[in-house]
Write a protein that holds these residues in place. Structure first.
Motif, PDB file in Angstrom:
ATOM      1  N   THR A   1       0.849  -1.188   0.000  1.00 28.11           N
ATOM      2  CA  THR A   1       0.000   0.000   0.000  1.00 28.11           C
ATOM      3  C   THR A   1       0.885   1.237   0.000  1.00 28.11           C
ATOM      4  OG1 THR A   1      -1.801  -1.101   1.173  1.00 28.11           O
ATOM      5  CG2 THR A   1      -1.736   1.297   1.292  1.00 28.11           C
TER       6      THR A   1
ATOM      7  N   SER B   1      -2.663  11.753  -6.958  1.00 29.55           N
ATOM      8  CA  SER B   1      -3.522  12.774  -6.347  1.00 29.55           C
ATOM      9  C   SER B   1      -3.285  14.140  -6.976  1.00 29.55           C
ATOM     10  CB  SER B   1      -3.260  12.845  -4.838  1.00 29.55           C
ATOM     11  OG  SER B   1      -1.909  13.238  -4.597  1.00 29.55           O
TER      12      SER B   1
ATOM     13  N   SER C   1      -0.303   5.722  -7.601  1.00 29.45           N
ATOM     14  CA  SER C   1      -1.009   6.525  -6.593  1.00 29.45           C
ATOM     15  C   SER C   1      -0.978   7.967  -7.089  1.00 29.45           C
ATOM     16  CB  SER C   1      -0.337   6.405  -5.225  1.00 29.45           C
ATOM     17  OG  SER C   1      -0.278   5.049  -4.825  1.00 29.45           O
TER      18      SER C   1
ATOM     19  N   VAL D   1       0.745   5.474   0.084  1.00 27.32           N
ATOM     20  CA  VAL D   1      -0.012   6.704   0.315  1.00 27.32           C
ATOM     21  C   VAL D   1       0.825   7.885  -0.168  1.00 27.32           C
ATOM     22  CG1 VAL D   1      -1.252   8.102   2.003  1.00 27.32           C
ATOM     23  CG2 VAL D   1      -1.041   5.631   2.358  1.00 27.32           C
TER      24      VAL D   1
ATOM     25  N   THR E   1       2.090   3.449   4.772  1.00 26.75           N
ATOM     26  CA  THR E   1       2.612   2.850   3.541  1.00 26.75           C
ATOM     27  C   THR E   1       3.274   1.537   3.957  1.00 26.75           C
ATOM     28  OG1 THR E   1       2.910   4.934   2.352  1.00 26.75           O
ATOM     29  CG2 THR E   1       4.304   3.101   1.687  1.00 26.75           C
TER      30      THR E   1
ATOM     31  N   HIS F   1      -3.814  10.306  -1.456  1.00 23.47           N
ATOM     32  CA  HIS F   1      -4.359   9.211  -2.266  1.00 23.47           C
ATOM     33  C   HIS F   1      -3.672   7.907  -1.857  1.00 23.47           C
ATOM     34  CE1 HIS F   1      -6.593   7.710  -5.745  1.00 23.47           C
ATOM     35  NE2 HIS F   1      -5.565   6.899  -5.936  1.00 23.47           N
ATOM     36  N   THR F   2      -4.467   6.844  -1.702  1.00 23.23           N
ATOM     37  CA  THR F   2      -3.954   5.537  -1.269  1.00 23.23           C
ATOM     38  C   THR F   2      -4.244   4.491  -2.335  1.00 23.23           C
ATOM     39  OG1 THR F   2      -4.356   6.099   1.049  1.00 23.23           O
ATOM     40  CG2 THR F   2      -4.031   3.771   0.528  1.00 23.23           C
ATOM     41  N   THR F   3      -3.228   3.695  -2.647  1.00 17.44           N
ATOM     42  CA  THR F   3      -3.376   2.621  -3.623  1.00 17.44           C
ATOM     43  C   THR F   3      -2.763   1.350  -3.067  1.00 17.44           C
ATOM     44  OG1 THR F   3      -3.162   4.231  -5.405  1.00 17.44           O
ATOM     45  CG2 THR F   3      -2.970   1.905  -6.001  1.00 17.44           C
ATOM     46  N   THR F   4      -3.433   0.223  -3.319  1.00 20.03           N
ATOM     47  CA  THR F   4      -2.929  -1.086  -2.871  1.00 20.03           C
ATOM     48  C   THR F   4      -2.821  -2.032  -4.059  1.00 20.03           C
ATOM     49  OG1 THR F   4      -3.871  -0.862  -0.656  1.00 20.03           O
ATOM     50  CG2 THR F   4      -3.357  -3.092  -1.398  1.00 20.03           C
TER      51      THR F   4
END
Length: 224
Positions: free
Chosen positions: A144, A171, A169, A146, A216, A178-181
């Motif tokens: 993840t 933004s 990720s 951020v 993160t 913004h968070t991406t996994t």
């Protein structure tokens, strides 16, 4: 003459009494035999019932014994299978996250997740950010990322420096965190190295964030 008549009368009376007594005795004897025969028949019927019950009970016990043996065999087989699976399972699992932000990571930057919360099997190193497979098997990995506002960070999971999964990720337009996994299932050999890095070929803008409210992180476990 009269004495002869009286004598004859007495003889007749005695004969009649004798006959009547024999008939009564015979009748009583017949009644007793009848009752005995009835009792014998009832006992024979009860014996047959008991024999039938005993045969049924024996069959029932045999069926129950067969069921118990079958269940015992199934339990032994299942226990053996569980023990085998447990013996083959190497119990590898880890979870780590960054304790601080990562400012403007350059391309091909290995992300080091320095705070380790779980490291079963000791496969992950918080000094290098690398997971080294202690054993061959199928592994599941997740990471993840951020980022702060107006940032875009391309990250990927690499096995032996070969990308297996990629996420972005972004933004930049939303002007917010913004968070991406990402998630990858990988078949590894013993000694294979897994890491999370910034994309080697794409320019990174902004910062990677990690704090008490947004981690993160990098995690993984051996599936089998």
């Amino acid at each position: 003459m009269e004495s002869h008549v009286i004598l004859a009368s007495l003889v007749c009376f005695c004969l009649v009494s004798y006959v009547n007594c024999n008939e009564a005795a015979h009748q009583q004897s017949g009644d007793l035999i009848g009752r005995l025969m009835d009792t014998i028949q009832r006992l024979e019927s009860r014996v047959k019932e008991l024999e039938t019950s005993a045969i049924y009970g024996q069959k029932e016990r045999e069926e129950m014994r067969a069921r118990i043996e079958d269940l015992s065999e199934k339990c032994d087989t299942e226990h053996s299978g569980i023990a085998k699976r447990q013996g083959n399972s190497n119990h590898n699992a880890f979870y780590a996250y960054m304790s601080t932000n990562l400012q403007y990571p350059h391309p091909d930057r290995t992300f080091v997740f320095d705070t380790v919360r779980t490291n079963v099997g000791s496969g992950y190193s918080n000094s290098t950010g690398l997971f080294t497979a202690p054993h061959a098997g199928t592994f599941v990995f997740a990471w993840t990322v951020v980022v702060d506002s107006t940032s875009f960070v391309f990250s990927e999971l690499a096995v032996n420096n070969v990308a297996m999964g990629n996420v972005i990720s972004d933004s930049q337009e939303n002007n917010e965190y913004h968070t991406t996994t990402g998630m990858v299932v990988a078949q590894l050999s013993q000694g294979d190295v897994v890491k999370v890095r910034s994309n080697p070929k794409v320019t990174i803008h902004g910062s990677v964030l990690s704090s008490n409210t947004h981690r993160t992180s990098f995690s993984g476990f051996q599936l089998y």
